[in-house]
Scaffold this motif. Structure first.
Motif, mmCIF file in Angstrom:
data_model
loop_
_atom_site.group_PDB
_atom_site.id
_atom_site.type_symbol
_atom_site.label_atom_id
_atom_site.label_comp_id
_atom_site.label_asym_id
_atom_site.label_seq_id
_atom_site.Cartn_x
_atom_site.Cartn_y
_atom_site.Cartn_z
ATOM 1 N N TYR A 1 -56.500 -8.889 22.363
ATOM 2 C CA TYR A 1 -55.216 -8.777 23.104
ATOM 3 C C TYR A 1 -54.749 -9.977 22.948
ATOM 4 C CZ TYR A 1 -52.317 -10.143 27.092
ATOM 5 O OH TYR A 1 -51.420 -10.647 27.737
ATOM 6 N N THR A 2 -55.202 -11.118 23.105
ATOM 7 C CA THR A 2 -54.849 -12.451 23.062
ATOM 8 C C THR A 2 -53.725 -12.807 21.588
ATOM 9 O OG1 THR A 2 -56.425 -13.205 24.437
ATOM 10 C CG2 THR A 2 -54.845 -14.877 22.989
ATOM 11 N N VAL A 3 -54.577 -12.341 20.813
ATOM 12 C CA VAL A 3 -53.915 -12.335 19.082
ATOM 13 C C VAL A 3 -52.678 -11.646 18.902
ATOM 14 C CG1 VAL A 3 -54.386 -11.929 16.651
ATOM 15 C CG2 VAL A 3 -56.135 -12.677 17.997
ATOM 16 N N LEU A 4 -52.686 -10.539 19.653
ATOM 17 C CA LEU A 4 -51.522 -9.692 19.530
ATOM 18 C C LEU A 4 -50.655 -10.223 20.441
ATOM 19 C CD1 LEU A 4 -50.040 -6.963 18.994
ATOM 20 C CD2 LEU A 4 -51.260 -5.991 20.992
ATOM 21 N N LYS A 5 -50.671 -10.784 21.762
ATOM 22 C CA LYS A 5 -49.804 -11.341 22.547
ATOM 23 C C LYS A 5 -48.922 -12.403 22.077
ATOM 24 C CE LYS A 5 -50.934 -14.495 25.297
ATOM 25 N NZ LYS A 5 -51.505 -15.475 26.055
ATOM 26 N N ASN A 6 -49.979 -13.159 21.329
ATOM 27 C CA ASN A 6 -49.320 -14.723 20.827
ATOM 28 C C ASN A 6 -48.678 -14.224 19.482
ATOM 29 O OD1 ASN A 6 -50.765 -16.181 22.507
ATOM 30 N ND2 ASN A 6 -52.523 -16.324 21.359
ATOM 31 N N SER A 7 -48.846 -13.303 18.914
ATOM 32 C CA SER A 7 -48.012 -12.780 17.391
ATOM 33 C C SER A 7 -46.681 -12.158 18.033
ATOM 34 C CB SER A 7 -48.894 -11.643 16.841
ATOM 35 O OG SER A 7 -49.946 -12.202 16.337
ATOM 36 N N LEU A 8 -46.748 -11.451 19.064
ATOM 37 C CA LEU A 8 -45.369 -11.004 19.620
ATOM 38 C C LEU A 8 -44.753 -11.945 20.251
ATOM 39 C CD1 LEU A 8 -46.962 -7.948 21.608
ATOM 40 C CD2 LEU A 8 -45.329 -7.889 19.717
ATOM 41 N N GLU B 1 -40.668 -9.494 25.810
ATOM 42 C CA GLU B 1 -40.869 -8.237 26.832
ATOM 43 C C GLU B 1 -41.943 -7.232 26.339
ATOM 44 O OE1 GLU B 1 -38.331 -4.173 27.490
ATOM 45 O OE2 GLU B 1 -37.354 -5.521 26.355
ATOM 46 N N LYS B 2 -42.307 -6.998 25.115
ATOM 47 C CA LYS B 2 -43.478 -6.326 24.758
ATOM 48 C C LYS B 2 -44.923 -7.054 25.087
ATOM 49 C CE LYS B 2 -44.830 -2.502 22.461
ATOM 50 N NZ LYS B 2 -44.103 -1.037 22.669
ATOM 51 N N ALA B 3 -44.923 -8.264 24.855
ATOM 52 C CA ALA B 3 -45.922 -9.085 25.364
ATOM 53 C C ALA B 3 -46.265 -9.013 26.746
ATOM 54 C CB ALA B 3 -45.649 -10.782 25.067
ATOM 55 N N LYS B 4 -45.248 -9.164 27.690
ATOM 56 C CA LYS B 4 -45.291 -8.895 29.234
ATOM 57 C C LYS B 4 -46.041 -7.448 29.493
ATOM 58 C CE LYS B 4 -44.514 -10.108 33.474
ATOM 59 N NZ LYS B 4 -45.033 -8.879 34.202
ATOM 60 N N PHE B 5 -45.286 -6.276 28.724
ATOM 61 C CA PHE B 5 -45.720 -5.097 28.963
ATOM 62 C C PHE B 5 -47.404 -4.960 29.058
ATOM 63 C CE2 PHE B 5 -47.017 -1.155 26.745
ATOM 64 C CZ PHE B 5 -46.563 -0.090 28.013
ATOM 65 N N TYR B 6 -47.759 -5.525 27.570
ATOM 66 C CA TYR B 6 -49.229 -5.379 27.504
ATOM 67 C C TYR B 6 -50.039 -6.434 28.313
ATOM 68 C CZ TYR B 6 -48.283 -2.860 23.251
ATOM 69 O OH TYR B 6 -48.018 -2.043 22.182
ATOM 70 N N PHE B 7 -49.579 -7.526 28.929
ATOM 71 C CA PHE B 7 -50.102 -8.317 29.843
ATOM 72 C C PHE B 7 -50.376 -7.363 31.194
ATOM 73 C CE2 PHE B 7 -49.680 -11.203 33.547
ATOM 74 C CZ PHE B 7 -50.846 -11.978 33.190
ATOM 75 N N GLY C 1 -58.093 -3.716 34.863
ATOM 76 C CA GLY C 1 -59.177 -4.779 35.470
ATOM 77 C C GLY C 1 -59.419 -5.817 34.720
ATOM 78 N N PHE C 2 -58.893 -6.326 33.697
ATOM 79 C CA PHE C 2 -59.032 -7.478 32.872
ATOM 80 C C PHE C 2 -58.175 -8.478 33.550
ATOM 81 C CE2 PHE C 2 -60.192 -3.894 29.924
ATOM 82 C CZ PHE C 2 -61.491 -4.692 29.436
ATOM 83 N N LYS C 3 -58.696 -9.741 33.179
ATOM 84 C CA LYS C 3 -57.830 -11.035 33.445
ATOM 85 C C LYS C 3 -57.633 -11.844 32.272
ATOM 86 C CE LYS C 3 -59.926 -11.112 38.210
ATOM 87 N NZ LYS C 3 -60.650 -11.689 39.154
ATOM 88 N N PRO C 4 -56.680 -11.457 31.685
ATOM 89 C CA PRO C 4 -56.113 -12.242 30.306
ATOM 90 C C PRO C 4 -55.666 -13.546 30.592
ATOM 91 C CG PRO C 4 -54.673 -10.410 30.763
ATOM 92 C CD PRO C 4 -55.746 -10.183 31.583
ATOM 93 N N ASN C 5 -55.437 -14.297 29.997
ATOM 94 C CA ASN C 5 -54.881 -15.864 30.059
ATOM 95 C C ASN C 5 -53.417 -15.542 30.489
ATOM 96 O OD1 ASN C 5 -56.958 -17.105 29.176
ATOM 97 N ND2 ASN C 5 -56.232 -17.160 26.779
ATOM 98 N N ILE C 6 -52.783 -16.537 30.962
ATOM 99 C CA ILE C 6 -51.499 -16.354 31.718
ATOM 100 C C ILE C 6 -50.664 -16.111 30.794
ATOM 101 C CG2 ILE C 6 -49.869 -17.895 33.150
ATOM 102 C CD1 ILE C 6 -51.981 -19.174 34.276
ATOM 103 N N LEU C 7 -49.690 -15.228 30.877
ATOM 104 C CA LEU C 7 -48.647 -14.995 29.910
ATOM 105 C C LEU C 7 -47.668 -16.025 29.357
ATOM 106 C CD1 LEU C 7 -47.395 -12.613 28.123
ATOM 107 C CD2 LEU C 7 -45.645 -12.458 30.104
#
Length: 584
Positions: free
Chosen positions: A551-558, A565-571, A578-584
């Protein structure tokens, strides 16, 4: 096919829908049955319907998987009917028989399992190792030891090689049933027939004597073993030494440790985590025995220093000139004191070239008081293979096997070095000889040959090798799979990489969750964000396990592409799961 089979009862409409899929093959049948898409009874109807279709003919794999589906569901009558059809068609029956036996065993139907075994012989079919393993395991679970003994005798007479792990399990069964004489008889018969290496048999004997507190017999076996320059495995050695120590046999403890050190070297003597002997007993032990019991004295430190100097003297001779009579004469002055540990230390030092080390290795084999051990063989093969001296490495493999040592650790080393040298055909050829060396294909061997195949760009062959790996009951290594992506990526062939993974997932050779994560990671890193998001959406809609790193790789690429907007959607979706990813 799975959707059609799952969602409706068997009706003409379902048959019409299946015909609409086009020409079906046995490979499709195997995958559908393997995924358990249909109820077992409906699977049988589907199987029979397929057999009636023009241009279709079931193969051995499709029959075997159906037998497995039915037997797992305890539909033994139906499974037996399919089995009988296999016999009438002249298909190989060993795999199906082992499936029936194991499922009868799980159902507690031991007599039926035994009947299936004897029925195979009545059909004039010679049982193979998998059938013997299945019936032996069944009988051992039922504590029917006399029948186990008879089956092993028959197996031995057919010349098949049993698994040493299975043999040691059998020893435990006999030990608990207070019938040690039978297991010793089995080991002796197998040893005389050359069906198991002598070192493994002796180790099993020693372990058995120790388990029954027969310390005198265990010590006598150890004496016999070290005379041949062989050693039991470290756990067995420690059990023996611990028992002798508790029995107050300090002289025998000293003997065991000194012989172990003489063959493997002082630094290689296994150490007990807890010393059972009292201080008076320890005071009687020699420096090598004290070292073996985890007590390092001034004498043992001096012994280490002496060993280091001796190895240095050997290296000095080896480095002075080309191999010849003068060098052999110089080494002969040290020959009576050279042990495998010295040879190993010479090679590990890295100061002697591979060709010179090989001459030294061959010269040592000719010395009357010297015998190479397993570690010496493995290291020599590794040094030769790394230097791409493959003919000598193969010769050492042959010698190692002939001397009764296991080659399962050495063969993957040679296979991998073949791959690095671009000699993929030789790597595949050596892999194909595992059985001749009495080695069952294992993950290291598969990983080595697959690595060699991928380096040569022969991706179709890699797919086939993965299929073979799974058919042997092994699991593909995710690290190896990610390496495949690197090979494709570096070769500038991303399309082939994605096709490769799609085939692996479609054929159930790797879980779809693994495929999803690799696809998303690969697409994101190569800037193909539309495809990456499509796969991530499919993952979110399924029950697949998400990886935060993916997820983090995808978010950073977006974010790098400006799609906040897409990065925030996946966050937000990750938080919902139930996951706790890094702060957007």
């Amino acid at each position: 096919m799975c959707n059609i089979l799952t969602h409706t009862a068997w009706r003409p409409e379902k048959e019409a829908a299946l015909r609409g899929l086009g020409q079906l093959t046995p490979a499709h049948t195997v995958e559908v049955l393997r995924k358990r898409c249909a109820d077992p009874r409906q699977a049988l109807v589907f199987f029979k319907w397929l057999g009636q279709q023009s241009g279709y003919e079931h193969d051995l794999a499709s029959y075997n998987i159906l037998v497995s589906v039915l037997a797992e569901s305890k539909l033994f009558s139906a499974a037996q009917e399919v089995y009988n059809d296999m016999h009438q068609m002249g298909l190989q029956l060993n795999t199906a028989t082992s499936i029936l036996i194991r499922n009868y065993s799980r159902a507690g139907m031991v007599d039926e399992a035994l009947e299936a075994f004897h029925n195979l012989k009545s059909l004039s079919v010679v049982p193979d190792t998998q059938v013997y393993s299945a019936i032996l395991e069944t009988l051992m679970r039922a504590a029917r030891y006399d029948e186990v003994f008879a089956i092993y005798q028959h197996m031995s007479n057919t010349g098949l090689v049993p698994d040493i792990t299975n043999l040691q399990s059998l020893f435990n069964y006999y030990h608990h049933s207070e019938k040690p004489e039978q297991v010793y008889k089995i080991f002796e018969d197998l040893l005389k027939a050359g069906l198991i290496p002598k070192a493994e048999a002796q180790t099993a004997f020693i372990e058995g004597c120790c388990r029954t507190a027969k310390w005198k017999e265990a010590f006598n076996l150890y004496e016999e073993m070290v005379k041949d320059g062989r050693l039991p495995d470290p756990p067995t050695y420690l059990v023996l030494v611990d028992g002798l120590t508790k029995a107050g046999e300090s002289d025998k403890v000293t003997f065991c440790a000194e012989k172990y050190a003489a063959i493997a070297g002082p630094d290689s003597v296994p150490c007990l985590e807890k010393v059972s002997a009292d201080k008076d007993n320890l005071a009687k032990l020699g420096p090598l025995a004290a070292l073996g019991l985890g007590v390092e004295s001034e004498a043992s430190k001096a012994l280490k220093l002496k060993t280091q100097r001796f190895v240095s003297d050997i290296c000095t001779i080896l480095q002075q000139s080309m191999w010849g009579p003068e060098k052999e004469a110089a080494l002969s002055t040290l020959a009576n004191d050279i042990r495998p540990i010295h040879f190993i230390d010479v090679l590990k030092g890295g100061t002697v070239e591979a060709a010179e080390a090989y001459e030294f290795f061959k010269w040592l084999k000719k010395q009357p008081r010297y015998k190479h051990n397993l570690a010496a063989y493995n290291l020599m093969i590794g040094v030769l293979a790394a230097a791409h001296m493959f003919d000598p490495a193969r010769q050492v493999l042959e010698d190692m096997h002939r001397d009764g040592f296991q080659v399962k650790a050495a063969m993957p080393v040679v296979i991998r070095e073949y791959g690095k040298a671009g000699m993929v055909d030789q790597a595949v050829e050596l892999f194909g000889k595992l059985k001749r060396f009495r080695v069952d294909p294992n993950n290291p061997a598969y990983n080595a040959v697959i690595d060699a195949i991928i380096r040569a760009g022969r991706y179709d062959k890699a797919i086939a090798m993965y299929e073979q790996l799974c058919s042997d009951g092994l699991v593909a290594d995710i690290h190896n799979i990610r390496n495949i992506w690197e090979f494709y990526h570096n070769a500038g062939k991303p399309e082939q990489m994605y096709k490769f993974f799609e085939e692996l997932c479609d054929k159930a050779l790797i879980p779809w969750v693994t495929g999803y994560n690799v696809f998303i990671d690969g697409y994101s890193r190569t800037g193909r964000l539309e495809e990456a998001c499509a796969f991530f959406d499919r993952m979110l809609a399924s029950d697949c396990i998400l990886e935060v790193k993916t997820y983090t790789v995808l978010k950073n690429s977006l974010k790098a592409a400006g799609d906040e907007e897409k990065a925030k959607f996946y966050f937000d979706k990750m938080l919902e799961k139930g996951f706790k990813p890094n702060i957007l």
